[in-house]
Enzyme design. Sequence first.
Site, PDB file in Angstrom:
ATOM      1  CG  ASN A 163     -81.121  91.036  83.121  1.00 18.92           C
ATOM      2  OD1 ASN A 163     -81.013  89.943  82.577  1.00 18.92           O
ATOM      3  ND2 ASN A 163     -81.499  92.111  82.468  1.00 18.92           N
ATOM      4  CG  ASP A 215     -81.971  89.301  79.887  1.00 17.84           C
ATOM      5  OD1 ASP A 215     -83.049  88.852  80.332  1.00 17.84           O
ATOM      6  OD2 ASP A 215     -81.828  90.476  79.508  1.00 17.84           O
ATOM      7  CG  HIS A 216     -76.424  87.835  79.665  1.00 13.29           C
ATOM      8  ND1 HIS A 216     -76.576  87.869  78.290  1.00 13.29           N
ATOM      9  CD2 HIS A 216     -76.581  89.117  80.089  1.00 13.29           C
ATOM     10  CE1 HIS A 216     -76.763  89.126  77.903  1.00 13.29           C
ATOM     11  NE2 HIS A 216     -76.773  89.900  78.981  1.00 13.29           N
ATOM     12  NE  ARG A 241     -72.184  73.234  72.691  1.00 11.70           N
ATOM     13  CZ  ARG A 241     -71.374  72.344  73.266  1.00 11.70           C
ATOM     14  NH1 ARG A 241     -71.871  71.363  73.985  1.00 11.70           N
ATOM     15  NH2 ARG A 241     -70.080  72.445  73.130  1.00 11.70           N
ATOM     16  CG  HIS A 277     -84.547  92.806  77.085  1.00 14.66           C
ATOM     17  ND1 HIS A 277     -83.504  93.579  76.650  1.00 14.66           N
ATOM     18  CD2 HIS A 277     -85.569  93.057  76.225  1.00 14.66           C
ATOM     19  CE1 HIS A 277     -83.867  94.269  75.583  1.00 14.66           C
ATOM     20  NE2 HIS A 277     -85.112  93.964  75.298  1.00 14.66           N
ATOM     21  NE  ARG A 300     -81.895  92.188  72.097  1.00 12.38           N
ATOM     22  CZ  ARG A 300     -81.281  93.353  72.296  1.00 12.38           C
ATOM     23  NH1 ARG A 300     -80.831  93.674  73.484  1.00 12.38           N
ATOM     24  NH2 ARG A 300     -81.104  94.194  71.306  1.00 12.38           N
ATOM     25  NE  ARG A 348     -79.683  89.738  70.586  1.00 14.53           N
ATOM     26  CZ  ARG A 348     -79.133  90.934  70.378  1.00 14.53           C
ATOM     27  NH1 ARG A 348     -78.210  91.375  71.208  1.00 14.53           N
ATOM     28  NH2 ARG A 348     -79.475  91.677  69.361  1.00 14.53           N
ATOM     29  CG  HIS A 349     -81.078  87.268  76.078  1.00 10.58           C
ATOM     30  ND1 HIS A 349     -82.295  87.854  76.342  1.00 10.58           N
ATOM     31  CD2 HIS A 349     -80.189  88.277  75.912  1.00 10.58           C
ATOM     32  CE1 HIS A 349     -82.144  89.167  76.342  1.00 10.58           C
ATOM     33  NE2 HIS A 349     -80.882  89.471  76.058  1.00 10.58           N
ATOM     34  CD  GLU A 377     -84.462  95.028  81.102  1.00  9.22           C
ATOM     35  OE1 GLU A 377     -83.883  94.733  80.037  1.00  9.22           O
ATOM     36  OE2 GLU A 377     -83.863  95.291  82.138  1.00  9.22           O
ATOM     37  CB  THR A 430     -75.820  94.925  75.646  1.00 10.37           C
ATOM     38  OG1 THR A 430     -76.627  95.107  76.813  1.00 10.37           O
ATOM     39  CG2 THR A 430     -74.769  96.033  75.610  1.00 10.37           C
ATOM     40  CB  THR A 431     -80.135  97.878  76.240  1.00 10.71           C
ATOM     41  OG1 THR A 431     -80.816  96.625  76.200  1.00 10.71           O
ATOM     42  CG2 THR A 431     -81.124  99.000  76.014  1.00 10.71           C
ATOM     43  CD  GLU A 485     -83.226  99.890  85.025  1.00  9.42           C
ATOM     44  OE1 GLU A 485     -84.337  99.351  85.258  1.00  9.42           O
ATOM     45  OE2 GLU A 485     -82.205  99.238  84.774  1.00  9.42           O
ATOM     46  CG  HIS A 513     -76.607  98.543  80.559  1.00  9.92           C
ATOM     47  ND1 HIS A 513     -75.360  98.407  80.006  1.00  9.92           N
ATOM     48  CD2 HIS A 513     -77.440  97.844  79.768  1.00  9.92           C
ATOM     49  CE1 HIS A 513     -75.444  97.666  78.914  1.00  9.92           C
ATOM     50  NE2 HIS A 513     -76.698  97.303  78.754  1.00  9.92           N
ATOM     51  N   GLY A 514     -74.366  97.337  83.218  1.00 17.42           N
ATOM     52  CA  GLY A 514     -72.905  97.263  83.320  1.00 17.42           C
ATOM     53  C   GLY A 514     -72.363  97.322  84.737  1.00 17.42           C
ATOM     54  CG  HIS A 516     -72.779  90.559  81.029  1.00 15.12           C
ATOM     55  ND1 HIS A 516     -71.446  90.864  81.178  1.00 15.12           N
ATOM     56  CD2 HIS A 516     -72.850  89.626  80.051  1.00 15.12           C
ATOM     57  CE1 HIS A 516     -70.744  90.159  80.307  1.00 15.12           C
ATOM     58  NE2 HIS A 516     -71.579  89.408  79.607  1.00 15.12           N
TER      59      HIS A 516
HETATM   60  N1  PXP Z   1     -81.438  97.540  83.154  1.00 15.72           N
HETATM   61  C1  PXP Z   1     -81.871  97.509  81.873  1.00 15.72           C
HETATM   62  C2  PXP Z   1     -83.027  98.368  81.504  1.00 15.72           C
HETATM   63  C3  PXP Z   1     -81.257  96.671  80.919  1.00 15.72           C
HETATM   64  O1  PXP Z   1     -81.701  96.663  79.646  1.00 15.72           O
HETATM   65  C4  PXP Z   1     -80.206  95.832  81.335  1.00 15.72           C
HETATM   66  C5  PXP Z   1     -79.578  94.906  80.343  1.00 15.72           C
HETATM   67  O2  PXP Z   1     -80.506  94.026  79.848  1.00 15.72           O
HETATM   68  C6  PXP Z   1     -79.812  95.874  82.677  1.00 15.72           C
HETATM   69  C7  PXP Z   1     -80.436  96.755  83.566  1.00 15.72           C
HETATM   70  C8  PXP Z   1     -78.740  94.978  83.211  1.00 15.72           C
HETATM   71  O3  PXP Z   1     -77.516  95.260  82.618  1.00 15.72           O
HETATM   72  P1  PXP Z   1     -76.298  94.283  82.855  1.00 15.72           P
HETATM   73  O4  PXP Z   1     -76.694  92.952  82.309  1.00 15.72           O
HETATM   74  O5  PXP Z   1     -75.198  94.935  82.123  1.00 15.72           O
HETATM   75  O6  PXP Z   1     -76.072  94.233  84.351  1.00 15.72           O
END
Ligand code: PXP
Length: 248
Positions: free
Chosen positions: A11, A13-14, A22, A47, A49, A53-54, A74, A104-105, A155, A198-199, A221
């Site tokens: 992922n 996103d970050h 910036r 994702h 959103r 935001r990202h 996503e 976050t989600t 998921e 996630h996480g 992340h």
């Molecule tokens: N899976 C889903 C459905 C998510 O929404 C996210 C966060 O956007 C992730 C996985 C990845 O989570 P993390 O960025 O905490 O690894």
Amino acid sequence: MSDNHLRLGVNIDHVATVRNARGGAYPDPLRAAKLAEEAGADGITAHLREDRRHISDADIDGLMEVLSVPLNFEMAATPEMQKIALRHKPHAVCIVPEKREERTTEGGLEVAREENKLAHFIAPLREAGCRVSIFIAADQRQIEAAHRIGAEVIELHTGAYCDAHAEGRMDEAVRELESLREMSAFAHSLGLEVHAGHGLTYDTVQPIAAFPEVRELNIGHFLIGESIFRGLTPAIVEMRRLMDEARA
Ligand code: PXP
């Protein structure tokens, strides 16, 4: 690739979060996605959103153009996002809950209460050829509802397990892991493909990667954070190694 292969979706996103801090173009999420591909990612997750935001709309356009691996898009279950998904027809669409004020989600989608609405929402996505995945907690009611609305994939949200582990609440982490294990097996028994995420970190990935029913992990992340210290490619290679080790 063997049947036992556990896919890694990276992922990105970050990367966009840092870019947007910036404004401007750097760091470029598309470059990160290409690097992730070369480092062994089986897919890229992004994702879009509602508040952008990202990831931006232009990022999604770019990803659809440059990726050789599948894009897991996503999105929240909104008409705007459905329209964007139907325009791009990504390989996979993962429906996630979204609250404007959250960082976050935070939890899984409430499928059971919104069954009818969600069934209608995902039908055109499936008809367009997208694999539809629903991001849910390890909860039998939600899994059954996801199955009834016609999702092919669920998921499982690993956030509660990862938070408990990170905060040293080990009894709770073990309990969370146990429900993730049971619910992976339950979802698989219904014929659903099981993903998780996630996480997840180097410290928490292996017990989940060892569940035979889990086919894909989506991780963002931690990997983007770790890439500050060791670079994106080595950060992904190490995650891949830990996943393969747990799977062996
Ligand atoms: N899976 C889903 C459905 C998510 O929404 C996210 C966060 O956007 C992730 C996985 C990845 O989570 P993390 O960025 O905490 O690894």
